[in-house]
Enzyme design. Structure first.
Site, short mmCIF file in Angstrom:
data_model
loop_
_atom_site.label_atom_id
_atom_site.label_comp_id
_atom_site.label_asym_id
_atom_site.label_seq_id
_atom_site.Cartn_x
_atom_site.Cartn_y
_atom_site.Cartn_z
N TYR A 1 8.44 3.27 0.18
CA TYR A 1 7.54 4.01 1.07
C TYR A 1 7.34 5.43 0.57
O TYR A 1 8.29 6.12 0.20
CB TYR A 1 8.09 4.03 2.50
N TYR B 1 8.99 18.60 -1.11
CA TYR B 1 9.10 17.23 -0.61
C TYR B 1 7.99 16.36 -1.18
O TYR B 1 8.25 15.27 -1.70
CB TYR B 1 9.04 17.23 0.92
N VAL C 1 11.93 3.69 10.00
CA VAL C 1 11.34 2.47 9.45
C VAL C 1 12.42 1.42 9.22
O VAL C 1 12.22 0.23 9.51
CB VAL C 1 10.56 2.76 8.16
#
Length: 289
Positions: free
Chosen positions: A98, A124, A12
């Site tokens: 994000y 995660y 990104v």
């Protein structure tokens, strides 16, 4: 306007550098200059630069390795975003961050909305959820953009791995019971640039959490089939694909079976909608790196 973009070589981040290069005074800081595991370094860099907007496009993304590196995953994905939110608030600067579909457990039979209760299945996902919560506790102007199945024509991702496997093996097995929306990093970056432009023109939507993925849905197997089609159309060798279940492909970190995110809130509040995932794949493959 000065923008601090954290993350230099990620999927990104690299696309953001393309999209934002002519929009502002863009300062990019990779891990060599700004280690998200080092709170003193974060504070020193942000206070020295005094940006008018902070974009955090860096993260600990090794999903399976996070199961054995929980402390580092939480330092980068949870503690650092919280500190960035504090520093942004001190500067009266918005923060764009994000996040991921992995904050959900995938048990619903419909796309997840922003109001649905998170319940991550792995370290995660828990670290990313903790980062969201840390930012929310600080308050201030912030956008948390949850996305899914991110890929690009650079870095390490499903697209590049499948292209390699399909051209070097006779048969490739791919999970077919996990459903989501493959989302090109370029689409995420372009949408982010549009969000920034709306903020600059004084017509922003609501701050907070928004879902940002490509339209449509498929399985990892369906995505692999689409990748295989592009190879065959280009006259490239392509292995035979075999659908398998998640149970047949065990991983250290469990994955949600349903990764679909409802993006209607972003469309209503910010008038932004990403292209269909197949359009994103076509755009990615025609995009020079």
């Amino acid at each position: 306007m000065s923008i601090l973009l954290i993350g230099e070589h990620g999927q990104v981040s690299r696309e953001l550098q393309r999209c934002l290069s002519g929009m502002s005074d863009l300062v990019v800081r990779g891990s060599a200059q700004l280690d998200l595991g080092n709170s003193a370094q974060i504070r020193e860099q942000v206070q020295a630069l005094r940006p008018q907007l902070i974009i955090n496009a860096a993260a600990y993304t090794a999903v399976d390795l996070a199961e054995s590196e929980q402390e580092r995953a939480f330092a980068i994905n949870a503690e650092a975003p919280g500190l960035l939110a504090e520093l942004a608030a001190e500067l009266h600067a918005p923060l764009i961050h994000y996040s991921t579909d992995y904050v959900f457990d995938g048990s619903l039979d419909r796309p997840y909305r922003e109001t649905d209760a998170p319940n991550p299945l792995n370290v995660y996902g828990r670290s990313k959820l903790a980062g969201e919560q840390a930012i929310a506790r600080v308050g201030g102007a912030h956008l948390i953009l949850r996305t899914s199945w991110v890929y690009a024509n650079h870095g390490r991702n499903f697209l590049l791995t499948l292209q390699r496997l399909l051209q070097t093996r006779e048969q490739v097995s791919v999970v077919s019971d996990q459903i989501g929306a493959p989302t090109w990093a370029g689409s995420i970056a372009q949408a982010t640039a549009e969000l920034i432009q709306q903020w600059l023109t004084g017509q922003p939507g609501s701050w907070g959490i928004h879902h940002l993925t490509a339209q449509g849905e498929t399985s990892w197997f369906g995505f692999a089939e689409a990748i295989g089609d592009t190879l065959r159309e280009a006259g490239q060798p392509c292995a035979r694909l075999l659908p398998i279940s998640s149970a047949e492909y065990p991983t250290a970190a469990p994955r949600p079976l349903n990764s679909r995110l409802d993006c209607s809130q972003l469309q209503a509040d910010w008038r932004i909608q990403l292209p269909h995932w197949r359009e994103g794949l076509t755009a990615c493959l025609s995009h020079s790196d």
